[in-house]
Design an enzyme around this catalytic site. Sequence first.
Site, PDB file in Angstrom:
ATOM      1  CG  ASP A   1      -2.047   0.978   1.122  1.00  0.00           C
ATOM      2  OD1 ASP A   1      -3.201   0.536   0.962  1.00  0.00           O
ATOM      3  OD2 ASP A   1      -1.788   2.211   1.181  1.00  0.00           O
ATOM      4  CB  ILE A   2       0.723   4.335  -2.048  1.00  0.00           C
ATOM      5  CG1 ILE A   2       1.791   5.251  -2.607  1.00  0.00           C
ATOM      6  CG2 ILE A   2      -0.515   5.108  -1.673  1.00  0.00           C
ATOM      7  CD1 ILE A   2       1.439   5.860  -3.956  1.00  0.00           C
TER       8      ILE A   2
ATOM      9  CG  ASN B   1     -12.671  -0.658   3.597  1.00  0.00           C
ATOM     10  OD1 ASN B   1     -13.180  -0.971   4.671  1.00  0.00           O
ATOM     11  ND2 ASN B   1     -11.482  -0.112   3.509  1.00  0.00           N
TER      12      ASN B   1
ATOM     13  CG  HIS C   1      -8.662  -2.974  -2.467  1.00  0.00           C
ATOM     14  ND1 HIS C   1      -9.578  -2.266  -3.227  1.00  0.00           N
ATOM     15  CD2 HIS C   1      -8.533  -2.291  -1.308  1.00  0.00           C
ATOM     16  CE1 HIS C   1      -9.965  -1.204  -2.555  1.00  0.00           C
ATOM     17  NE2 HIS C   1      -9.367  -1.191  -1.383  1.00  0.00           N
TER      18      HIS C   1
HETATM   19  P1  5GP Z   1      -9.878   1.344   0.354  1.00  0.00           P
HETATM   20  O1  5GP Z   1     -10.251   2.500   1.228  1.00  0.00           O
HETATM   21  O2  5GP Z   1     -10.443   1.489  -1.038  1.00  0.00           O
HETATM   22  O3  5GP Z   1     -10.177   0.021   0.987  1.00  0.00           O
HETATM   23  O4  5GP Z   1      -8.290   1.369   0.260  1.00  0.00           O
HETATM   24  C1  5GP Z   1      -7.579   1.857  -0.847  1.00  0.00           C
HETATM   25  C2  5GP Z   1      -6.109   1.748  -0.498  1.00  0.00           C
HETATM   26  O5  5GP Z   1      -5.370   1.956  -1.687  1.00  0.00           O
HETATM   27  C3  5GP Z   1      -5.620   2.781   0.525  1.00  0.00           C
HETATM   28  O6  5GP Z   1      -5.042   2.098   1.639  1.00  0.00           O
HETATM   29  C4  5GP Z   1      -4.592   3.603  -0.256  1.00  0.00           C
HETATM   30  O7  5GP Z   1      -3.471   3.995   0.523  1.00  0.00           O
HETATM   31  C5  5GP Z   1      -4.193   2.649  -1.373  1.00  0.00           C
HETATM   32  N1  5GP Z   1      -3.761   3.307  -2.592  1.00  0.00           N
HETATM   33  C6  5GP Z   1      -4.380   4.331  -3.238  1.00  0.00           C
HETATM   34  N2  5GP Z   1      -3.713   4.679  -4.349  1.00  0.00           N
HETATM   35  C7  5GP Z   1      -2.645   3.843  -4.428  1.00  0.00           C
HETATM   36  C8  5GP Z   1      -1.585   3.699  -5.374  1.00  0.00           C
HETATM   37  O8  5GP Z   1      -1.483   4.428  -6.374  1.00  0.00           O
HETATM   38  N3  5GP Z   1      -0.673   2.732  -5.136  1.00  0.00           N
HETATM   39  C9  5GP Z   1      -0.752   1.913  -4.032  1.00  0.00           C
HETATM   40  N4  5GP Z   1       0.205   0.996  -3.888  1.00  0.00           N
HETATM   41  N5  5GP Z   1      -1.747   2.007  -3.119  1.00  0.00           N
HETATM   42  C10 5GP Z   1      -2.676   2.978  -3.312  1.00  0.00           C
END
Ligand code: 5GP
Length: 122
Positions: free
Chosen positions: A33-34, A91, A104
Amino acid sequence: MAYDPNNIFAKILRGEIPAKTVHEDEWALAFHDINPQAPVHVLVIPKRPYVSLDDFTSHASDEEITGFWRAVGEVARRLGLAESGYRILANHGANAHQEVPHFHVHIFGGRPLGPMLVRPRG
Ligand code: 5GP
């Protein structure tokens, strides 16, 4: 909700945006995760386009579902988390604050992770 082929994880799958990959197989891609929320924070995504767990479990084949969840367990083992423990989280939709509309699973580990959910204030 229709799948948006321009979401950020679709771009990672197409190689248009870089990611720190930890595992890739026929069914899944796993990458760091970024914005990590724990010492280890890895995302596992299916190769095919599904908006969320709801879409995935409604439309993916049994083979795809099996392959994906096997990959989640394999990634956690490969990260060395099977002994110490880890948490997975997915989520779906607005109440869960899903940000990226490609299904994811988050894998968190590397320290004691505290309570399962943050309690709302007030
Ligand atoms: P969600 O809230 O959709 O469950 O989580 C999305 C996740 O994707 C977040 O933890 C966010 O930090 C991660 N994320 C968003 N953009 C990127 C990206 O460009 N690269 C990576 N590796 N993770 C990302």
